[in-house]
Write a protein that holds these residues in place. Structure first.
Motif, PDB file in Angstrom:
ATOM      1  N   SER A  23      20.633  -9.753  56.956  1.00 27.50           N
ATOM      2  CA  SER A  23      21.752  -8.870  56.620  1.00 27.50           C
ATOM      3  C   SER A  23      22.298  -8.088  57.812  1.00 27.50           C
ATOM      4  O   SER A  23      23.358  -7.489  57.717  1.00 27.50           O
ATOM      5  N   GLY A  24      21.571  -8.071  58.932  1.00 25.03           N
ATOM      6  CA  GLY A  24      22.068  -7.387  60.124  1.00 25.03           C
ATOM      7  C   GLY A  24      21.295  -6.145  60.524  1.00 25.03           C
ATOM      8  O   GLY A  24      21.773  -5.357  61.336  1.00 25.03           O
ATOM      9  N   LYS A  25      20.094  -5.978  59.975  1.00 23.75           N
ATOM     10  CA  LYS A  25      19.281  -4.792  60.326  1.00 23.75           C
ATOM     11  C   LYS A  25      19.009  -4.732  61.825  1.00 23.75           C
ATOM     12  O   LYS A  25      19.236  -3.712  62.464  1.00 23.75           O
ATOM     13  N   SER A  26      18.516  -5.824  62.372  1.00 21.06           N
ATOM     14  CA  SER A  26      18.169  -5.848  63.803  1.00 21.06           C
ATOM     15  C   SER A  26      19.413  -5.738  64.673  1.00 21.06           C
ATOM     16  O   SER A  26      19.377  -5.088  65.725  1.00 21.06           O
ATOM     17  N   ALA A  27      20.516  -6.338  64.247  1.00 21.80           N
ATOM     18  CA  ALA A  27      21.753  -6.260  65.027  1.00 21.80           C
ATOM     19  C   ALA A  27      22.240  -4.819  65.117  1.00 21.80           C
ATOM     20  O   ALA A  27      22.639  -4.353  66.195  1.00 21.80           O
ATOM     21  N   LEU A  28      22.205  -4.097  64.000  1.00 23.61           N
ATOM     22  CA  LEU A  28      22.601  -2.690  64.034  1.00 23.61           C
ATOM     23  C   LEU A  28      21.627  -1.892  64.889  1.00 23.61           C
ATOM     24  O   LEU A  28      22.040  -1.052  65.696  1.00 23.61           O
ATOM     25  N   ALA A  29      20.329  -2.153  64.752  1.00 28.36           N
ATOM     26  CA  ALA A  29      19.339  -1.453  65.575  1.00 28.36           C
ATOM     27  C   ALA A  29      19.603  -1.693  67.058  1.00 28.36           C
ATOM     28  O   ALA A  29      19.557  -0.755  67.864  1.00 28.36           O
ATOM     29  N   LEU A  30      19.881  -2.929  67.435  1.00 29.94           N
ATOM     30  CA  LEU A  30      20.172  -3.238  68.848  1.00 29.94           C
ATOM     31  C   LEU A  30      21.407  -2.483  69.343  1.00 29.94           C
ATOM     32  O   LEU A  30      21.416  -1.969  70.466  1.00 29.94           O
ATOM     33  N   ASP A  43      11.957  -4.808  60.961  1.00 29.96           N
ATOM     34  CA  ASP A  43      11.633  -5.499  59.717  1.00 29.96           C
ATOM     35  C   ASP A  43      10.404  -4.932  59.013  1.00 29.96           C
ATOM     36  O   ASP A  43       9.995  -5.435  57.987  1.00 29.96           O
ATOM     37  N   ALA A  44       9.805  -3.895  59.559  1.00 22.29           N
ATOM     38  CA  ALA A  44       8.719  -3.157  58.903  1.00 22.29           C
ATOM     39  C   ALA A  44       8.533  -1.840  59.646  1.00 22.29           C
ATOM     40  O   ALA A  44       8.678  -1.778  60.867  1.00 22.29           O
ATOM     41  N   ILE A  66      11.114  -6.833  68.550  1.00 20.26           N
ATOM     42  CA  ILE A  66      12.341  -6.911  67.761  1.00 20.26           C
ATOM     43  C   ILE A  66      12.903  -8.322  67.888  1.00 20.26           C
ATOM     44  O   ILE A  66      12.884  -8.911  68.970  1.00 20.26           O
ATOM     45  N   GLU A  67      13.380  -8.846  66.771  1.00 21.46           N
ATOM     46  CA  GLU A  67      13.978 -10.182  66.781  1.00 21.46           C
ATOM     47  C   GLU A  67      15.447 -10.069  67.163  1.00 21.46           C
ATOM     48  O   GLU A  67      16.191  -9.291  66.563  1.00 21.46           O
ATOM     49  N   ILE A  68      15.831 -10.844  68.152  1.00 24.87           N
ATOM     50  CA  ILE A  68      17.234 -10.930  68.536  1.00 24.87           C
ATOM     51  C   ILE A  68      17.697 -12.321  68.108  1.00 24.87           C
ATOM     52  O   ILE A  68      17.260 -13.327  68.675  1.00 24.87           O
ATOM     53  N   ARG A  69      18.541 -12.345  67.071  1.00 26.82           N
ATOM     54  CA  ARG A  69      18.975 -13.615  66.487  1.00 26.82           C
ATOM     55  C   ARG A  69      19.565 -14.541  67.548  1.00 26.82           C
ATOM     56  O   ARG A  69      20.334 -14.107  68.395  1.00 26.82           O
ATOM     57  N   ASN A  70      19.156 -15.781  67.504  1.00 22.60           N
ATOM     58  CA  ASN A  70      19.575 -16.836  68.432  1.00 22.60           C
ATOM     59  C   ASN A  70      19.055 -16.656  69.845  1.00 22.60           C
ATOM     60  O   ASN A  70      19.428 -17.397  70.744  1.00 22.60           O
ATOM     61  N   VAL A  71      18.190 -15.666  70.064  1.00 19.86           N
ATOM     62  CA  VAL A  71      17.614 -15.422  71.389  1.00 19.86           C
ATOM     63  C   VAL A  71      16.100 -15.506  71.337  1.00 19.86           C
ATOM     64  O   VAL A  71      15.483 -16.198  72.130  1.00 19.86           O
ATOM     65  N   GLY A  72      15.476 -14.789  70.404  1.00 22.10           N
ATOM     66  CA  GLY A  72      14.020 -14.789  70.285  1.00 22.10           C
ATOM     67  C   GLY A  72      13.493 -13.382  70.067  1.00 22.10           C
ATOM     68  O   GLY A  72      14.220 -12.487  69.649  1.00 22.10           O
TER      69      GLY A  72
END
Length: 149
Positions: A23-30, A43-44, A66-72
Motif C-alpha cells: 500500500s505504500g508504507k515503506s515509500a512514505l517512510a522513505l 512492516d512491524a 527497510i524494504e525499498i521496492r524494486n531495489v532490495g
C-alpha cells in the motif's frame, strides 16, 4: 508487536503508517526519512507502555532494515519514540477529515487518520497531519530533549 505498520520518528514523536502489503508504507517512510525522519521499524513495530505514553521501538528481528521496492533491503539507523499518530493508508480516505478516530494501543487512545497514499506531496501531508492531529510530546521526553541541547 504491531504488524503491517511502519514507523518513523519526526521531532521526537512516532508516526505509525499502517496499511495492507504493497500500500505504500515503506515509500512514505522513505520520503519522510529523506526529509529528516528516523526509521523505527518497517512492516512491524514493537510497543511498550512507559510513563503513560506508548512507545514505538524497533522490532528485534528486523531492526534497522527497510524494504525499498524494486531495489532490495537497506539498512538504516533507528530510534524509538512515543506514538503520536497513526496514519491508515486508504485510497478512499476523505479529502477533509470531519472526525478523528482513535486506535487503542497498549490501552492508550492514539489519534488515527485515514490517509490517501501515493501523491507527490505525501510526506508533507504526513508531517502536517502529525503537527495538527498528533499527541504532544510527553513532558518528560520534552524536558530530557531540552536538557540535552
Amino acid at each position: 508487536m504491531l504488524a503491517n505498520v511502519t514507523g518513523v520518528a519526526i521531532s521526537g514523536r512516532a508516526l505509525l503508517i499502517e496499511g495492507a502489503p504493497g500500500s505504500g508504507k515503506s515509500a512514505l517512510a522513505l520520503a519522510l526519512i529523506d526529509r529528516g525522519a528516523v526509521l523505527i521499524g518497517d512492516d512491524a513495530v514493537s510497543t511498550a507502555l512507559r510513563g503513560g505514553a506508548v512507545w514505538a521501538t524497533p522490532p528485534p528481528n528486523t531492526a534497522g532494515l527497510i524494504e525499498i521496492r524494486n531495489v532490495g533491503i537497506a539498512r538504516m539507523p533507528t530510534t524509538e519514540a512515543p506514538i503520536a499518530l497513526v496514519l491508515t493508508l486508504d485510497p478512499a480516505a476523505p479529502r477533509f477529515p470531519l472526525e478523528l478516530a482513535a486506535r487503542e494501543i497498549c490501552g492508550v487512545a492514539i489519534p488515527a487518520l485515514p490517509f490517501a497514499p501515493g501523491d507527490a506531496a505525501q510526506a508533507l501531508r504526513a508531517e502536517h497531519a502529525l503537527q495538527i492531529h498528533g499527541l504532544p510530546l510527553p513532558v518528560a521526553v520534552k524536558s530530557a530533549q531540552e536538557g540535552a541541547v
